[in-house]
Design an enzyme around this catalytic site. Structure first.
Site, PDB file in Angstrom:
ATOM      1  CG  HIS A  65      -0.468   0.253   2.497  1.00  0.00           C
ATOM      2  ND1 HIS A  65      -0.203  -0.740   3.410  1.00  0.00           N
ATOM      3  CD2 HIS A  65      -0.122   1.413   3.106  1.00  0.00           C
ATOM      4  CE1 HIS A  65       0.269  -0.202   4.523  1.00  0.00           C
ATOM      5  NE2 HIS A  65       0.331   1.096   4.369  1.00  0.00           N
ATOM      6  CG  ASP A 113      -0.073  -4.060   2.695  1.00  0.00           C
ATOM      7  OD1 ASP A 113       0.429  -3.564   1.663  1.00  0.00           O
ATOM      8  OD2 ASP A 113      -0.346  -3.404   3.719  1.00  0.00           O
ATOM      9  CB  SER A 207       3.168   1.627   6.242  1.00  0.00           C
ATOM     10  OG  SER A 207       1.845   1.483   6.606  1.00  0.00           O
TER      11      SER A 207
END
Ligand SMILES: *[C@@H]1O[C@H](CO)[C@@H](O)[C@H](O)[C@H]1NC(C)=O
Ligand SMILES: *[C@@H]1O[C@H](CO)[C@@H](O)[C@H](O)[C@H]1NC(C)=O
Length: 263
Positions: A65, A113, A207
């Site tokens: 992402h 992801d 992230s």
């Protein structure tokens, strides 16, 4: 609602409740996590920041992402950094030439992801820049295991990033906790992690960073739910290990005609 843990200019303008940073963590000794990569992801209108980690001199692993944005996307990796706002002598700033997002990555529920970033030039391995091993297929991560996650994510609800690398210890949780929170949670490909008191967490800007357990990367910071700090979901590396190895072999084959810049 899913809470993405990447950070973009657009995001910091949003009024996030439950202010973030590597929450409850502390600054690490500079260069003690030499596998850490700081990612800058740009299109023509915005810049996003994520973490990542070096698994081979030409490859950084991160969350899909982070790079899944519209437009002409440019990704730059900084290795060997402690304070990313400074031009430290230890830093190696390398452009990413291409990346491979998992073919079954889905932005809506953040399944699969994971992304491999192929660096344009090889990282120079030294005291400040090193690779980390990844968990093997079927390598079991037991519930209750204490792992570490580091990043340059938000340091305050005013939306500032941490200049320096910070780290927090988080515990692997019962799958049931994440399953109860969301039907999109998949135990084979995700890890349920967190601090039950919500005093510690990774957060926006973190992230793509690794969940490190016993010196191996077992997870990738992926997402949380609503504005809660607990539980958090990490991509389970052991599940993707065969896919990662396959991509690395492809990268290696591509290197045979060797680009002039890769020394
Ligand atoms: C940059 O990416 C964001 C997020 O996907 C998107 O909203 C924006 O339109 C993109 N800008 C350009 C110029 O493509
Ligand atoms: C965030 O950064 C801005 C600009 O550097 C600064 O003015 C502000 O005081 C910082 N906020 C916090 C809470 O540290």
């Amino acid at each position: 609602m899913l809470l993405l843990l990447l950070l973009t200019n657009a995001f910091v303008l949003l009024p996030w409740a439950g202010a973030g940073r590597i929450i409850g963590g502390s600054e690490v000794k500079p260069h003690s996590r030499p596998y850490m990569a700081h990612l800058e992801i740009k299109n023509n209108s915005q810049t996003g920041y994520c973490g990542g980690f070096l698994i081979r001199p030409d490859t950084v692993l991160s969350a899909a992402h982070c790079v899944d944005i519209e437009g002409t996307v440019r990704v730059t990796v900084i290795l060997g950094a402690h304070d990313v706002t400074r031009q430290e002598r230890s830093q190696q700033k390398i452009r990413v030439g291409q990346w491979v997002i998992h073919p079954e990555y889905s932005p809506d529920d953040l399944k699969n992801d994971i992304v491999l970033l192929k660096l344009k030039t090889l990282a120079k391995i030294n005291d400040n820049v090193q690779c980390i091993s990844i968990a093997r297929r079927n390598e079991h991560l037991r519930e209750g295991a204490l792992c570490r996650v580091s990043g340059w994510g938000l340091t305050s609800d005013k939306g500032n990033r941490s200049n320096v690398l910070r780290e927090v210890k988080l515990q692997v949780q019962k799958e049931k906790i994440c399953q109860q929170r969301s039907s999109d949670y998949q135990r084979q490909s995700m890890i349920c992690v967190g601090d039950e008191c919500s005093k510690k967490a990774s957060y926006q800007g973190d992230s793509g960073g690794p969940l490190v357990c016993k010196k191996k990367a077992h997870g990738i910071v992926s997402h949380g739910y609503d504005d809660h700090l607990f539980p958090e979901v990490f991509t389970r590396i052991s599940y993707f290990e065969p896919w990662i190895r396959e991509q690395l072999r492809r990268f290696a084959l591509q290197d045979i005609p060797c680009s002039p810049s890769s020394d």
